[in-house]
Design an enzyme around this catalytic site. Structure first.
Site, mmCIF file in Angstrom:
data_model
loop_
_atom_site.group_PDB
_atom_site.id
_atom_site.type_symbol
_atom_site.label_atom_id
_atom_site.label_comp_id
_atom_site.label_asym_id
_atom_site.label_seq_id
_atom_site.Cartn_x
_atom_site.Cartn_y
_atom_site.Cartn_z
ATOM 1 C CE LYS A 1 -4.531 -1.472 1.288
ATOM 2 N NZ LYS A 1 -5.770 -1.285 2.000
ATOM 3 C CE LYS B 1 -6.611 -6.735 -2.335
ATOM 4 N NZ LYS B 1 -8.007 -6.328 -2.327
ATOM 5 C CE LYS C 1 -13.813 -2.112 -0.140
ATOM 6 N NZ LYS C 1 -13.058 -2.193 1.098
#
Ligand code: ATP
Ligand code: MG
Length: 344
Positions: free
Chosen positions: A114, A206, A209
């Site tokens: 992230k 993946k 969102k």
């Protein structure tokens, strides 16, 4: 010591709920309510580890709640609530921050992914995210945690934290009459053909969102046309589908679509290949569109209906929070005694 079996899991209100969240997590939540006492959280404290617009966060929180209910989770039989309404989550997370080691958190791949190259600029909250997640689970002394593959490492960290707490405070746990172990070691539940749904644009990433491209994911609120268009445009290779699962190994995009079909239909990938193997990809994609529209259409429609009644959603969350807090407060009292905090 045997702990009462209990399920806990959560979804972040970070917008764009997608098929990965549905197949990797929410469908499991629905199935587990038949057998277990379940607590499902909308983890808004986790969401703010990256910036959330304060005008959007309440909408996103209600949308996840609506997705839970629309997918078939019964808010009366189970507990559905948002994390920030039960302050004990943050309180226990602090204790766990003092149990977990920096070295343990440094190994977490989600944090690394992230933050990318901009580690210095990440929030401290994002780094200690797994301590808060351990607190979420262990506040209810939950034994089972249904999650997607990407959260496996965090559930394992929760086990490590539980174990270290049980060891470090062993004598105090015993002295306060809690036996040998205060916290159970929670187990991840990661099963089935869609534990890691991949982006429709890139079989190595993946479905998420936060992906900038809306074509990378199927949102739970997408209408039939959007679902059809996204599946038609999904990246594939020119080969027909193989007859056996082994043939999917070097083909991540094909593997992903077959996994999605299998999970939506509730069958194995082998079964899907026995039906579509050898045939053209376009035929398979058409069948996948029909299946996805049939399964997701009614959920999206129900979500839209539910989110038009925020008063009802907020009542569900208030009621769930109250019931969750009753359990959480008991755990926190015990933790305070075990750690040695003077309390009223
Ligand atoms: P974010 O990018 O904000 O982290 P997310 O899509 O990863 O969003 P989360 O709220 O972090 O969603 O995760 C909720 C649940 O959905 C978790 O159990 C997670 O493992 C699962 N999940 C998320 N993405 C996928 C995916 N692509 N495939 C399967 N499960 C997934
Ligand atoms: Mg995530």
């Amino acid at each position: 010591m045997a702990f009462k079996e209990r399920v806990f899991s959560g979804v972040q209100p970070t917008g764009n709920l997608h098929l990965g969240n549905y197949l990797g997590a929410i469908t499991k939540f629905v199935a587990l309510q038949e057998k277990y006492d379940c607590i499902y959280c909308v983890v808004d404290l986790h969401a703010i580890t990256v910036w959330q617009d304060p005008a959007e966060l309440p909408k996103a929180t209600r949308e996840v709640t609506a997705a839970y209910i629309a997918s078939g989770i019964d808010p009366k039989k189970n507990i559905i609530f948002n994390q920030s309404q039960v302050a004990e989550h943050a309180e226990l997370a602090w204790v766990f921050n003092c149990v977990a080691r920096i070295g343990w958190l440094n190994r977490m791949t989600q944090f690394k992914e992230k933050v990318g190259k901009d580690r210095e600029n990440a929030s401290v909250g994002l780094f200690v995210y797994p301590s808060l997640m351990a607190a979420d689970i262990l506040l209810y002394r939950a034994t089972h945690v249904p999650v997607g593959e990407d959260q496996k490492q965090h559930v394992e960290l929760a086990r490590d934290i539980a174990q270290k707490f049980n060891n470090d405070f062993g004598a105090s746990i015993h002295a306060h009459g809690f036996g040998d172990l205060f916290f159970p070691l929670p187990e991840p539940i990661i099963q089935g053909p869609a534990t890691r749904v991949m982006s429709l644009r890139d079989g190595a990433k993946k479905m998420s969102k936060s992906d900038a491209s809306d074509y990378s994911r199927i949102n739970l609120t997408d209408d039939a046309d959007a679902i059809a268009q996204k599946i038609r445009k999904a990246k594939t290779d020119p080969e027909p589908l193989p007859g056996e699962e082994k043939g999917l190994e070097p083909r991540p995009e094909a593997d992903n679509l077959v996994g999605i079909y299998a999970a939506l239909q509730g069958v194995s990938k082998a079964k899907v290949l026995s039906e579509f193997g050898g045939g053209q990809f376009s035929t398979f994609k058409m069948a996948l569109v029909d299946l996805a529209v049939a399964k997701l259409g009614p959920i999206g429609a129900e979500m839209k209906k539910l989110t038009q009644d925020p008063v009802y959603i907020d009542t569900v969350l208030a009621d769930g929070s109250q019931r969750a807090q009753t359990i959480a407060a008991e755990t926190m009292k015990a933790v305070k005694d075990i750690v040695g905090f003077v309390r009223r």
